[in-house]
Design a protein around this motif. Structure first.
Motif, short mmCIF file in Angstrom:
data_model
loop_
_atom_site.label_atom_id
_atom_site.label_comp_id
_atom_site.label_asym_id
_atom_site.label_seq_id
_atom_site.Cartn_x
_atom_site.Cartn_y
_atom_site.Cartn_z
N GLU A 1 0.93 -0.80 -11.67
CA GLU A 1 0.74 -1.42 -10.08
C GLU A 1 0.90 -0.35 -9.17
OE1 GLU A 1 3.45 -4.65 -9.20
OE2 GLU A 1 3.26 -5.31 -11.51
N THR A 2 1.59 0.80 -9.39
CA THR A 2 1.52 2.00 -8.40
C THR A 2 0.10 2.54 -8.43
OG1 THR A 2 3.87 2.48 -8.89
CG2 THR A 2 2.69 4.25 -7.68
N SER A 3 -0.57 2.72 -9.86
CA SER A 3 -1.80 3.53 -9.72
C SER A 3 -2.87 2.19 -9.22
CB SER A 3 -2.20 3.47 -11.26
OG SER A 3 -2.34 2.28 -11.87
N LEU A 4 -2.65 0.89 -9.22
CA LEU A 4 -3.45 -0.18 -8.56
C LEU A 4 -3.37 0.12 -7.06
CD1 LEU A 4 -5.21 -2.27 -8.85
CD2 LEU A 4 -3.42 -3.63 -8.91
N SER A 5 -2.18 0.18 -6.65
CA SER A 5 -2.08 0.08 -5.06
C SER A 5 -2.68 1.64 -4.71
CB SER A 5 -0.46 0.18 -4.74
OG SER A 5 0.27 1.30 -5.26
#
Length: 133
Positions: A33-37
């Motif tokens: 999710e961090t990479s998605l954000s």
């Protein structure tokens, strides 16, 4: 007084569904999710820098690999840990789907509880002491 109680229960249900949806959306913080954000942030910067006359949806499509095809097996298959081949728009759609499913489940649970209280299946209501003053 009956209408006020009904309105209060409806407002409490709506607020709890809204908070449940946001808590489900932010519940699991991991590297994916961090990479998605970070991918969405970089796409946002690309859209802001784009000075063409294209529509906003076209700019977002270009910034998030919008013309790349994805199948359900790619997004929800056995190996979703390796998510490097999926475009950003598909990852955001998948995470939004998870949040919507969680919100729908929470809303159904709250609605079932309110139905049970209204029909006296559950004898005591949590909010009764507040409204019986």
């Amino acid at each position: 007084m009956r209408n006020f109680r009904t309105a209060a229960v409806a407002a409490a249900t709506a607020a709890s569904v809204a908070f449940a949806g946001t808590s489900v959306a932010f519940a699991a913080e991991n590297t994916e999710e961090t990479s998605l954000s970070s991918e969405l942030s970089s796409a946002n910067e690309k859209v802001k820098e784009d000075d063409s006359d294209a529509t906003l949806s076209s700019k977002w499509g270009d910034a998030t690999e919008g013309d790349k095809k994805v199948t359900g097996a790619d997004l929800f298959g056995e190996n979703t840990a390796d998510d490097t081949t999926n475009p950003t728009w598909a990852k955001a759609w998948r995470e939004g789907t998870y949040a919507a499913i969680g919100s729908a489940i929470a809303g159904a649970l709250f609605a079932a509880y309110n139905f049970a209280v209204y029909n006296h299946i559950i004898p005591a209501h949590v909010l009764d002491p507040i409204f019986r003053r």
